[in-house]
Design a protein around this motif. Structure first.
Motif, PDB file in Angstrom:
ATOM      1  N   THR A 141       0.832  -1.373  -0.041  1.00 32.00           N
ATOM      2  CA  THR A 141      -0.009  -0.033  -0.131  1.00 32.00           C
ATOM      3  C   THR A 141       0.658   1.308  -0.119  1.00 32.00           C
ATOM      4  N   ARG A 145      -2.279   2.420  -5.475  1.00 31.77           N
ATOM      5  CA  ARG A 145      -3.458   3.124  -4.929  1.00 31.77           C
ATOM      6  C   ARG A 145      -4.577   2.419  -5.200  1.00 31.77           C
ATOM      7  N   ARG A 260     -10.011   1.637   0.653  1.00 31.33           N
ATOM      8  CA  ARG A 260      -9.357   2.737   0.540  1.00 31.33           C
ATOM      9  C   ARG A 260      -8.977   2.969   2.042  1.00 31.33           C
ATOM     10  N   GLY A 264      -5.106   3.262   3.736  1.00 32.05           N
ATOM     11  CA  GLY A 264      -4.598   4.638   4.191  1.00 32.05           C
ATOM     12  C   GLY A 264      -4.412   4.746   5.738  1.00 32.05           C
ATOM     13  N   ASP A 266      -2.667   4.792   8.963  1.00 36.48           N
ATOM     14  CA  ASP A 266      -1.119   5.408   9.553  1.00 36.48           C
ATOM     15  C   ASP A 266      -0.425   4.396   9.866  1.00 36.48           C
TER      16      ASP A 266
END
Length: 411
Positions: A141, A145, A260, A264, A266
């Motif tokens: 990742t 994307r 998605r 994403g 963290d």
């Protein structure tokens, strides 16, 4: 050797399950998961083989309904917890349990039996064929994307507690919508929604406890994901891994938004998934499929217990009228010629004395039954014989499924 094979009684369950655990290496299940398995055990459908007071063989069968092409949910025996003690191998115990179990399944009026195999070599001799595969992915990742298609927006993602009963009910409703559409999925009875929660309720092996995020639109749950976060660091910094357990959604936008979100999170750079359908749409939304580490593995093994009832329970993508010569030495009531006629509206399958068009064993019928394995491919492997020119092409097209069959979890 004198052994006693009998239906499992509730007071025997702990010894029976411990014998099963020992056969699979002796590492016991956590207390919560063990308790759930006891709750799910259907005692009148479980067999124990005993040598004195020692349990040396185990086998069970859950009562499921399996979605088949056309959308019907067919009564199905989910074969489970099969084991033979290491001290009692090569004495015919497994064969005797499989014999008794398939005879029982037939008397229960369930035309199908399914299982997941610890070793693929074991169950072919009892008539099971590999009917589904599962897709694994290890997605980079940091470099890949995912795009979100056009469609109804306003998707809100909300983190919730996975053990909240209201959350479980909402997630189960989304799961049930997928069951209605995709062959190979199981209609789950009460208690099964607890399995992923119990399995991941505590942090272990460096990963987080199970986490849950809902996708909502106008206050209605339209998708969810269950996952673990495994924090990791290397010399370059954070390199955490998201271990995906489940992801379901009612529409493409909610589905892509959940992916998605996972991409994403963290301090992570990998999403790892092990139980996805082979036609999972994420493959067509990623920017670089080569960096997704895709791999296939066998998943659900299926056996027609009653060939006529099984073939008549599903529909067929194209009109079909074919005579099948079926070989089934383990369940000889299936052997012989069957005329299968059907289309998208329904099917019939009856005994016939007409000349056969295709010849195959019950293993190949099991493999092709859900539409994920083509009869043509099996014929090219020498597993199906075409006896009337043109019969193979027509039958292979009719057996196919629009959606790849998928078993999303074990049992």
């Amino acid at each position: 050797m004198t052994t006693d094979s009998r239906v499992l009684q509730p007071p025997e369950w702990d010894r029976w399950f411990s014998a099963f655990e020992l056969a699979f290496g002796g590492v016991g299940e956590p207390a919560g998961k063990r308790a759930l398995y006891r709750d799910l055990t259907e005692f009148d459908r479980a067999i124990g083989v005993w040598d004195g007071d020692e349990c040396v063989g185990t086998a069970g069968a859950f009562s499921f309904r399996l979605t088949v092409p056309g959308g019907a949910r067919v009564p199905t025996a989910g074969v489970t917890m099969v084991s033979v003690a290491a001290t009692h191998r090569r004495r015919g115990l497994l064969t005797s349990m499989m014999r008794r179990q398939l005879d029982d399944v037939r008397t229960w009026g369930e035309p199908l039996a399914v299982l997941t195999a610890s070793e693929p070599v074991i169950y072919g001799r009892y008539g099971y064929g590999v009917a589904t595969q599962r897709l694994s992915a290890e997605i980079d990742t940091a470099r890949v994307r995912i795009s979100v298609p056009e469609g109804p927006g306003d998707v809100r993602l909300r983190r919730v507690k996975p053990d909240d009963p209201a959350v479980r009910d909402a997630c189960e409703a989304v799961y049930a919508a997928e069951v209605a559409e995709r062959p190979g999925m199981l209609t789950r009875g009460p208690g099964w929604e607890r399995l992923p929660v119990v399995d991941g309720e505590t942090a272990a092996d460096g990963r987080s406890a199970l986490q849950c995020v809902l996708a909502e639109r106008h206050g209605e749950v339209v998708g969810f994901t269950l996952f673990h976060n495994r924090p990791q660091w290397d010399v370059s910094g954070p390199a955490g891994v998201i271990e995906l357990r489940d992801l379901y959604a009612l529409d493409p936008v909610a589905y892509a938004e959940l992916w998605r979100f996972l991409f994403g999170i963290d301090l992570t750079s990998t999403v790892r998934a092990h139980e996805r359908p082979v036609d999972d749409p994420f493959q067509y939304l990623v920017s670089d499929v080569r960096r997704c580490g895709l791999a296939l593995r066998d998943s659900l093994y299926l056996r027609p217990v009653e060939v006529g009832a099984a073939l008549a329970a599903r529909t067929y993508r194209a009109p079909l009228d074919v005579v099948l010569e079926v070989e089934d030495s383990f369940c000889p009531w299936n052997e012989g010629r069957w005329r299968l006629s059907g289309d998208t509206g329904g099917a019939s399958c009856e005994r016939t004395s007409d000349q056969p068009d295709l010849a195959l064993s019950v293993n190949e019928l099991g493999a092709a039954y859900l539409g994920g394995v083509s009869l043509t491919a099996l014929a090219r492997a020498g597993r199906v014989a075409e006896l009337r020119p043109g019969a193979l092409t027509a039958a292979s097209a009719a057996f196919a499924s629009d959606l790849a069959p998928w078993l999303p979890h074990g049992f």
